[in-house]
Design a protein around this motif. Sequence first.
Motif, PDB file in Angstrom:
ATOM      1  N   LYS A 141      10.427  -0.603  -2.104  1.00 25.94           N
ATOM      2  CA  LYS A 141      10.885  -0.048  -3.380  1.00 25.94           C
ATOM      3  C   LYS A 141      10.947   1.476  -3.320  1.00 25.94           C
ATOM      4  O   LYS A 141      10.048   2.136  -2.771  1.00 25.94           O
ATOM      5  N   ASN A 142      12.028   2.019  -3.849  1.00 28.42           N
ATOM      6  CA  ASN A 142      12.245   3.465  -3.930  1.00 28.42           C
ATOM      7  C   ASN A 142      12.380   4.142  -2.566  1.00 28.42           C
ATOM      8  O   ASN A 142      12.116   5.344  -2.434  1.00 28.42           O
ATOM      9  N   GLU A 172       6.011  -9.185  -6.598  1.00 31.94           N
ATOM     10  CA  GLU A 172       5.121  -8.090  -6.991  1.00 31.94           C
ATOM     11  C   GLU A 172       5.875  -6.799  -7.327  1.00 31.94           C
ATOM     12  O   GLU A 172       5.272  -5.808  -7.727  1.00 31.94           O
ATOM     13  N   GLY A 173       7.198  -6.815  -7.137  1.00 33.43           N
ATOM     14  CA  GLY A 173       7.998  -5.658  -7.516  1.00 33.43           C
ATOM     15  C   GLY A 173       7.906  -4.481  -6.573  1.00 33.43           C
ATOM     16  O   GLY A 173       8.156  -3.335  -6.966  1.00 33.43           O
ATOM     17  N   ILE A 174       7.595  -4.742  -5.302  1.00 26.89           N
ATOM     18  CA  ILE A 174       7.440  -3.636  -4.350  1.00 26.89           C
ATOM     19  C   ILE A 174       8.621  -3.531  -3.390  1.00 26.89           C
ATOM     20  O   ILE A 174       8.602  -2.712  -2.466  1.00 26.89           O
ATOM     21  N   LEU A 175       9.658  -4.346  -3.615  1.00 27.00           N
ATOM     22  CA  LEU A 175      10.811  -4.349  -2.715  1.00 27.00           C
ATOM     23  C   LEU A 175      12.110  -4.060  -3.473  1.00 27.00           C
ATOM     24  O   LEU A 175      12.230  -4.350  -4.665  1.00 27.00           O
ATOM     25  N   LEU A 215       0.824  -1.207   0.000  1.00 21.80           N
ATOM     26  CA  LEU A 215       0.000   0.000   0.000  1.00 21.80           C
ATOM     27  C   LEU A 215       0.859   1.258   0.000  1.00 21.80           C
ATOM     28  O   LEU A 215       0.580   2.218  -0.729  1.00 21.80           O
ATOM     29  N   MET A 216       1.925   1.247   0.817  1.00 21.62           N
ATOM     30  CA  MET A 216       2.798   2.406   0.890  1.00 21.62           C
ATOM     31  C   MET A 216       3.489   2.671  -0.444  1.00 21.62           C
ATOM     32  O   MET A 216       3.522   3.803  -0.940  1.00 21.62           O
ATOM     33  N   GLY A 268       2.844   5.849  -3.087  1.00 26.54           N
ATOM     34  CA  GLY A 268       3.937   6.817  -3.104  1.00 26.54           C
ATOM     35  C   GLY A 268       4.211   7.437  -1.749  1.00 26.54           C
ATOM     36  O   GLY A 268       4.914   8.449  -1.643  1.00 26.54           O
ATOM     37  N   ALA A 269       3.661   6.853  -0.695  1.00 29.95           N
ATOM     38  CA  ALA A 269       3.875   7.368   0.667  1.00 29.95           C
ATOM     39  C   ALA A 269       5.295   7.044   1.130  1.00 29.95           C
ATOM     40  O   ALA A 269       6.007   6.249   0.508  1.00 29.95           O
TER      41      ALA A 269
END
Length: 352
Positions: free
Chosen positions: A266-267, A98-101, A73-74, A78-79
Amino acid sequence: MKKSFKLKSLAVTAAVASVMSVTTASFADELRIVSWGGAYQKGQSVGIFQPAAKAMGITVKEDTYGGISDVKLMVKSGADKFDIFSSGAGGCASGGTEGILEKLDYSVIDVSNHLPGMYSDYCAGADIFSVVAAWNTDTYGDNGPRSWADFFDVEKFPGTRAMRAKVDAQLEAALLADGVAMEDIYTVLDSEEGIDRALDKIRSIKDHIAVWWTSGAQHAQLMKDGEVDMTTGWNGRFDVAKLDGAKVAYDWKSGIMDWEGYGIPKNAKNKDLAMKYIAEMMKPEYMAEFAKYITYGPTNTKVYELGLMEDSRARQMPSHPDNAKHQLTLKTAWYAKWRTIAAEKYTEMMTE
């Protein structure tokens, strides 16, 4: 007059630059980490988080969170709420897929002394725990469910149950109860039919499941309060609850060995410092100190090789050879491939 104004302007500019410099430096030397709260995070804080921060000369602020779904969710929104999270291997596996890390840099993070399989591209393993079937000794005495078959046998062991509201390790328990050999669990689960078989096994006792727990603190409290007669849950939480007066016991023969580690969203703005901080937390001294507070075994073999833990304490750990030999080891590759589908089916089963 103009000269005076120019000097004042320069002074103001210097002052602003100074404030910005301090603010940037402060931000650069600060990390935010989230974990699961309760006795587990207390042990992490005292044994690992704060000592590692002190050694590096940085500030680490702690908070709790709800798992990999909060990371997703974060990142998607973009939080910017935290830099590092503590997660089970399955959660990290699905998050990586899922590409979120962020992919971890193992030229910075040393896992050369880790037990095999206790780290992944997206998660550096920190401790090993076991999902076990725990029982209320006021209900069953010393003769509680010593296997998953016992946990699912409502005739031999009448009483109320609790299971986790998330899929992790629950399907494996169900298939072990259904007679699938330990070495065949992930072969059977490698299809929707196999997942459905495990869910059907859980459905067979669903009327006896009084609580679907959502946190380690909750399932420990269930046993302390005597609210259920048995529950799935994490060995270390039960050990802490027992020290606090809970009438609880478990058998390693019902164990499903899993590991917890640290990942980076991620980011993440402080990615480089987060990598260095995770590297610091991998040192055996921190893992040995953490194990004083909760019975979750170290992933770094140097803890045992250097004698950083007393033998009596080491034998209480899931990863001790006498305990590990009875247990299934959770397979992160399966979670990377199937967790999203399995989790959706599991939620449907709970709510149907």
